[in-house]
Design a protein around this motif. Sequence first.
Motif, mmCIF file in Angstrom:
data_model
loop_
_atom_site.group_PDB
_atom_site.id
_atom_site.type_symbol
_atom_site.label_atom_id
_atom_site.label_comp_id
_atom_site.label_asym_id
_atom_site.label_seq_id
_atom_site.Cartn_x
_atom_site.Cartn_y
_atom_site.Cartn_z
ATOM 1 N N VAL A 82 0.843 -1.200 0.000
ATOM 2 C CA VAL A 82 0.000 0.000 0.000
ATOM 3 C C VAL A 82 0.877 1.248 0.000
ATOM 4 N N GLU A 83 1.913 1.221 0.817
ATOM 5 C CA GLU A 83 2.800 2.385 0.917
ATOM 6 C C GLU A 83 3.442 2.692 -0.433
ATOM 7 N N GLU A 84 3.864 1.634 -1.099
ATOM 8 C CA GLU A 84 4.526 1.825 -2.385
ATOM 9 C C GLU A 84 3.550 2.406 -3.411
ATOM 10 N N VAL A 85 2.349 1.896 -3.424
ATOM 11 C CA VAL A 85 1.341 2.407 -4.353
ATOM 12 C C VAL A 85 1.091 3.885 -4.076
ATOM 13 N N GLU A 86 1.010 4.222 -2.793
ATOM 14 C CA GLU A 86 0.756 5.623 -2.431
ATOM 15 C C GLU A 86 1.947 6.513 -2.770
ATOM 16 N N GLU A 87 3.105 5.916 -2.864
ATOM 17 C CA GLU A 87 4.284 6.684 -3.264
ATOM 18 C C GLU A 87 4.370 6.844 -4.773
ATOM 19 N N VAL A 88 4.205 5.724 -5.470
ATOM 20 C CA VAL A 88 4.555 5.697 -6.892
ATOM 21 C C VAL A 88 3.479 6.315 -7.783
ATOM 22 N N PHE A 89 2.209 6.094 -7.456
ATOM 23 C CA PHE A 89 1.176 6.640 -8.342
ATOM 24 C C PHE A 89 1.216 8.167 -8.450
ATOM 25 N N PRO A 90 1.432 8.878 -7.349
ATOM 26 C CA PRO A 90 1.554 10.329 -7.511
ATOM 27 C C PRO A 90 2.726 10.717 -8.424
ATOM 28 N N ILE A 91 3.806 9.958 -8.355
ATOM 29 C CA ILE A 91 4.932 10.237 -9.249
ATOM 30 C C ILE A 91 4.507 9.994 -10.690
ATOM 31 N N LEU A 92 3.873 8.844 -10.920
ATOM 32 C CA LEU A 92 3.391 8.544 -12.266
ATOM 33 C C LEU A 92 2.398 9.605 -12.731
ATOM 34 N N SER B 99 7.453 17.201 -5.074
ATOM 35 C CA SER B 99 8.101 17.127 -3.760
ATOM 36 C C SER B 99 7.752 18.359 -2.919
ATOM 37 N N GLY B 100 7.595 19.492 -3.565
ATOM 38 C CA GLY B 100 7.200 20.707 -2.840
ATOM 39 C C GLY B 100 5.816 20.559 -2.226
ATOM 40 N N GLU B 101 4.892 20.093 -3.037
ATOM 41 C CA GLU B 101 3.528 19.825 -2.538
ATOM 42 C C GLU B 101 3.569 18.922 -1.312
ATOM 43 N N LEU B 102 4.247 17.797 -1.508
ATOM 44 C CA LEU B 102 4.276 16.798 -0.447
ATOM 45 C C LEU B 102 5.006 17.300 0.783
ATOM 46 N N ALA B 103 6.081 18.034 0.571
ATOM 47 C CA ALA B 103 6.848 18.542 1.701
ATOM 48 C C ALA B 103 5.985 19.474 2.543
ATOM 49 N N CYS B 104 5.254 20.377 1.886
ATOM 50 C CA CYS B 104 4.397 21.293 2.633
ATOM 51 C C CYS B 104 3.353 20.526 3.441
ATOM 52 N N ALA B 105 2.884 19.443 2.891
ATOM 53 C CA ALA B 105 1.868 18.660 3.591
ATOM 54 C C ALA B 105 2.460 17.865 4.755
ATOM 55 N N ASN B 106 3.712 17.450 4.618
ATOM 56 C CA ASN B 106 4.245 16.462 5.559
ATOM 57 C C ASN B 106 5.425 16.907 6.416
ATOM 58 N N ILE B 107 5.935 18.094 6.186
ATOM 59 C CA ILE B 107 7.150 18.489 6.907
ATOM 60 C C ILE B 107 6.864 18.694 8.392
ATOM 61 N N LEU B 154 10.145 8.801 -4.706
ATOM 62 C CA LEU B 154 10.384 10.114 -5.308
ATOM 63 C C LEU B 154 11.816 10.558 -5.059
ATOM 64 N N THR B 155 12.260 10.393 -3.833
ATOM 65 C CA THR B 155 13.642 10.730 -3.501
ATOM 66 C C THR B 155 14.596 10.004 -4.427
ATOM 67 N N ASN B 156 14.356 8.726 -4.571
ATOM 68 C CA ASN B 156 15.212 7.913 -5.407
ATOM 69 C C ASN B 156 15.205 8.376 -6.858
ATOM 70 N N ALA B 157 14.014 8.583 -7.398
ATOM 71 C CA ALA B 157 13.915 9.006 -8.798
ATOM 72 C C ALA B 157 14.649 10.321 -9.021
ATOM 73 N N CYS B 158 14.446 11.261 -8.106
ATOM 74 C CA CYS B 158 15.112 12.559 -8.236
ATOM 75 C C CYS B 158 16.617 12.404 -8.175
ATOM 76 N N GLN B 159 17.074 11.569 -7.290
ATOM 77 C CA GLN B 159 18.520 11.456 -7.135
ATOM 78 C C GLN B 159 19.180 10.830 -8.353
ATOM 79 N N VAL B 160 18.530 9.856 -8.926
ATOM 80 C CA VAL B 160 19.099 9.230 -10.119
ATOM 81 C C VAL B 160 19.199 10.262 -11.249
ATOM 82 N N LEU B 161 18.129 11.014 -11.439
ATOM 83 C CA LEU B 161 18.135 11.994 -12.523
ATOM 84 C C LEU B 161 19.085 13.146 -12.212
ATOM 85 N N SER B 162 19.104 13.585 -10.953
ATOM 86 C CA SER B 162 20.005 14.674 -10.568
ATOM 87 C C SER B 162 21.451 14.294 -10.797
ATOM 88 N N ALA B 163 21.775 13.052 -10.463
ATOM 89 C CA ALA B 163 23.156 12.600 -10.630
ATOM 90 C C ALA B 163 23.585 12.753 -12.080
#
Lengths: 232, 232
Positions: A82-92, B99-107, B154-163
């Motif tokens: 569930v956690e992964e789905v909640e992470e990945v779908f927003p990215i997609l 990430s900005g959206e999510l950060a504001c919601a979860n920071i 998301l962290t992972n995806a960003c880091q791969v592309l940033s690298a």
Amino acid sequence: MTAMTDTNVIERRSLHLELVERIRPLIVERQLEPGDKVPERDLCERFGVSRTPMREALKVLAAEGLVRLEPNRGAWVTVVTVEEVEEVFPILGALEALSGELACANITDAELSHVRRLHDQMMDSYRDRNLAEYFKTNQKIHRAILLAAKNHSLTNACQVLSARMQRARYAANLSEERWADAVKEHEQIIQSLEARDGKRLSQVLARHMKNKQDSVLKWLRKATAAQETTLV
Amino acid sequence: MTAMTDTNVIERRSLHLELVERIRPLIVERQLEPGDKVPERDLCERFGVSRTPMREALKVLAAEGLVRLEPNRGAWVTVVTVEEVEEVFPILGALEALSGELACANITDAELSHVRRLHDQMMDSYRDRNLAEYFKTNQKIHRAILLAAKNHSLTNACQVLSARMQRARYAANLSEERWADAVKEHEQIIQSLEARDGKRLSQVLARHMKNKQDSVLKWLRKATAAQETTLV
DNA sequence: ATATTACATTTTGAATTCATAATTAAGTCA
DNA sequence: TGACTTAATTATGAATTCAAAATGTAATAT
């Protein structure tokens, strides 16, 4: 070691890449089930290769998130949580939104009519309630839009993430109601694309993805609950 | 083969992963330059490992886009092209916006004050015109926001592309004017974050990324032109 | 001198080997 | 019987080996 059946044995290129491309669909299409141990030895025999390229392939699949490597214990097909789905779908969602923008800006007439054909084809499948065909064509449409966006890195990123999510077989979970909604969304997708309205298409695609997420989550929660019941 | 100096030789864990994590910064920080052949033998000696885990590591780095494998010819550090920059930065823009959206919601408050500290620190570096420090802290800020978003994928995806993008050393290219603008953008970033205004932060971050892209492209085009002149 | 071919050397890809860790099976004792 | 130890088996990680491909070098012909 030698290959037995000789069918299945692969010709030549880069063995590890060949293996990645053969094993990935086994995972995505659940021939290897989430949570299962990856049968390294079996796969080596099946493809008639030694462990070296197989292990290289598993490392790549691990980098893609389809496999988890446990030091000294081997490789396991990752489970969709569930956690992964909640992470990945927003990215997609974000990436498909971008692909919609770019597709509207860059799609050729030929590509557009190709998407239209796919769309009509998918609608036929819907009328026939042919879920398998519907899903296959659905995938093709999303892929065609991605290709029309003409951003190879984006295509790649989407495919890696999609592969991870596809293992949660959301096809299996399509309620008649959700299916009807999805079809409506696809009408909006093709409309926006033909109007080359990037802003609208990106919104529609993002919403579409959000709904997909909800649908998957519903199934996943049910599946998880069922499994727990079985296990207890 | 045995390790010579015994410094540099790594302890234990998963050799290939260890190698990925050691070689990646060599590429990102341009100790291994874009276009160079990856010196497999040298690296093996340097880290005191055999070719097997090294080659596994190179396959993973290839999957990340930092290395290109040419069958029967070995591995090469990938070059950052204009096309690639134009592909990847929009993706990073979309992901950072998310990430900005999510950060504001979860920071958390603690995380927020940490980002604030980093921001102030970066401003000090700006006042001192300490580019190296500025950039280091800049990276930390973006990473802190990413972590505050609490989305590992998301962290992972960003880091791969940033690298991949970092190899185009945009630090080297910061004009006084662009620098001042970037600083202004960062003021908006910290403001939006402290206001927990997700919509605004995501817009600011997307714009920030777009400007970064322009800055990188300017440098890259100049660098490419210079190189062509040299080569002729 | 410049190509061109033939040969030697090096590099690469992948199979094999080998030491070590993990698992399973067998034996021991309460 | 069932927990605990210990031995046998198997799987894993990584080094080594080996054949094939690529590269470099020298000799030959033009």
